[in-house]
Design a protein around this motif. Structure first.
Motif, PDB file in Angstrom:
ATOM      1  N   PHE A   8       0.829  -1.211   0.000  1.00 54.73           N
ATOM      2  CA  PHE A   8       0.000   0.000   0.000  1.00 54.73           C
ATOM      3  C   PHE A   8       0.862   1.259   0.000  1.00 54.73           C
ATOM      4  CE2 PHE A   8      -4.046  -1.986   2.070  1.00 54.73           C
ATOM      5  CZ  PHE A   8      -4.236  -2.747   0.931  1.00 54.73           C
ATOM      6  N   ARG A  57       2.210   1.670  -3.576  1.00 55.96           N
ATOM      7  CA  ARG A  57       1.149   2.130  -4.486  1.00 55.96           C
ATOM      8  C   ARG A  57       0.814   3.599  -4.246  1.00 55.96           C
ATOM      9  NH1 ARG A  57      -3.277  -2.667  -4.006  1.00 55.96           N
ATOM     10  NH2 ARG A  57      -2.400  -4.096  -5.554  1.00 55.96           N
ATOM     11  N   ASN A  62       1.201   6.433  -7.032  1.00 53.74           N
ATOM     12  CA  ASN A  62      -0.016   7.090  -7.504  1.00 53.74           C
ATOM     13  C   ASN A  62      -0.057   8.570  -7.139  1.00 53.74           C
ATOM     14  OD1 ASN A  62      -0.909   4.704  -8.667  1.00 53.74           O
ATOM     15  ND2 ASN A  62      -2.110   4.108  -6.874  1.00 53.74           N
ATOM     16  N   GLN A 109      -5.746   6.169   8.684  1.00 50.02           N
ATOM     17  CA  GLN A 109      -6.508   6.927   7.691  1.00 50.02           C
ATOM     18  C   GLN A 109      -6.489   8.421   8.005  1.00 50.02           C
ATOM     19  OE1 GLN A 109      -8.647   5.203   4.915  1.00 50.02           O
ATOM     20  NE2 GLN A 109      -6.789   4.057   5.345  1.00 50.02           N
ATOM     21  N   ASP A 128      -9.722  11.010   2.113  1.00 45.36           N
ATOM     22  CA  ASP A 128     -10.287   9.774   1.550  1.00 45.36           C
ATOM     23  C   ASP A 128      -9.750   9.513   0.145  1.00 45.36           C
ATOM     24  OD1 ASP A 128     -11.747   9.191   3.835  1.00 45.36           O
ATOM     25  OD2 ASP A 128     -13.643   9.990   3.039  1.00 45.36           O
ATOM     26  N   LYS A 138      -7.485   6.278  -1.087  1.00 44.99           N
ATOM     27  CA  LYS A 138      -7.895   5.392  -2.183  1.00 44.99           C
ATOM     28  C   LYS A 138      -6.735   5.110  -3.137  1.00 44.99           C
ATOM     29  CE  LYS A 138     -12.796   6.340  -2.117  1.00 44.99           C
ATOM     30  NZ  LYS A 138     -13.910   7.088  -2.684  1.00 44.99           N
ATOM     31  N   THR A 193      -4.061   3.907  -2.410  1.00 49.67           N
ATOM     32  CA  THR A 193      -3.375   2.680  -2.009  1.00 49.67           C
ATOM     33  C   THR A 193      -3.842   1.496  -2.862  1.00 49.67           C
ATOM     34  OG1 THR A 193      -4.998   2.148  -0.285  1.00 49.67           O
ATOM     35  CG2 THR A 193      -3.065   3.449   0.382  1.00 49.67           C
ATOM     36  N   SER A 194      -4.908   1.712  -3.626  1.00 50.35           N
ATOM     37  CA  SER A 194      -5.428   0.681  -4.522  1.00 50.35           C
ATOM     38  C   SER A 194      -4.676   0.702  -5.841  1.00 50.35           C
ATOM     39  CB  SER A 194      -6.908   0.915  -4.811  1.00 50.35           C
ATOM     40  OG  SER A 194      -7.646   0.927  -3.620  1.00 50.35           O
ATOM     41  N   ARG A 195      -4.757  -0.377  -6.535  1.00 50.75           N
ATOM     42  CA  ARG A 195      -4.111  -0.451  -7.859  1.00 50.75           C
ATOM     43  C   ARG A 195      -4.836   0.475  -8.812  1.00 50.75           C
ATOM     44  NH1 ARG A 195      -3.298  -5.688 -11.679  1.00 50.75           N
ATOM     45  NH2 ARG A 195      -1.867  -4.672 -13.097  1.00 50.75           N
ATOM     46  N   LYS A 196      -4.074   1.252  -9.581  1.00 45.33           N
ATOM     47  CA  LYS A 196      -4.673   2.157 -10.578  1.00 45.33           C
ATOM     48  C   LYS A 196      -4.066   1.882 -11.917  1.00 45.33           C
ATOM     49  CE  LYS A 196      -6.294   6.201  -8.234  1.00 45.33           C
ATOM     50  NZ  LYS A 196      -6.212   7.612  -8.117  1.00 45.33           N
TER      51      LYS A 196
END
Length: 178
Positions: free
Chosen positions: A41, A44, A48, A137, A169, A173, A175-178
């Protein structure tokens, strides 16, 4: 946990071999410390966020893991955002504090150590600093001489006026794969 191996001057540190080994070594308050190996995470988010920032500005450049020389420290921020006119044409460490510094806290990293690095850069010219805590968070934000403010959820984050409005937020987000 990062291993501290010695105390030395900035000149001695910069003369050492393999300080750029992965993960990089830093000189913080006279201590030689190896950065923590990032998690999925963390990696990423770093990638990102750098892409997000660079896509939205020509005045600044966001760079991952750029060694900065901020005497007597040599930090390697997770992300350094620097005005384009301050970056040279040589492939070398950046001489000075970044305009905006972003650190992403790994679960086994000391928040106090990260804050120490951030405060040193703020004293030496950094205008904005984020300390991102993925687990909680939250994003701690320092601007100028002000005490840090903790942002969460839909709070809008300051960004040196180079980004459109972005919330905590939205950063989390990443931290997700993009």
């Amino acid at each position: 946990m990062p291993q501290s191996v010695a105390r030395m001057s900035l000149a001695e540190f910069l003369a050492q071999p393999k300080i750029e080994a992965s993960p990089a070594w830093e000189l913080i308050d006279g201590r030689v410390v190896q950065k923590t190996m990032p998690t999925l995470f963390h990696s990423r988010l770093q990638r990102n966020l750098v892409n997000y920032i660079n896509y939205r500005t020509d005045k600044f450049e966001a760079v991952q893991e750029l060694r900065c020389i901020v005497p007597p420290y040599s930090p390697v921020p997770d992300i350094a955002i620097i005005a384009g006119h301050r970056l040279g044409d040589e492939d070398e460490p950046f001489n000075g504090a970044p305009d905006w510094l972003i650190e992403i806290r790994s679960p086994d990293q000391s928040t106090l150590d990260l804050q120490n690095k951030i405060l040193h850069c703020l004293i030496n010219g950094t205008q904005l600093a984020w300390l991102i805590d993925i687990t909680r968070q939250q994003i701690w934000v320092w601007q100028g001489d002000n005490l840090p403010i903790v942002f969460a959820g839909v709070d809008l984050l300051p960004s040196l006026d180079i980004l459109p409005e972005i919330t905590v937020d939205a950063v989390m987000k990443m931290t997700s794969r993009k």
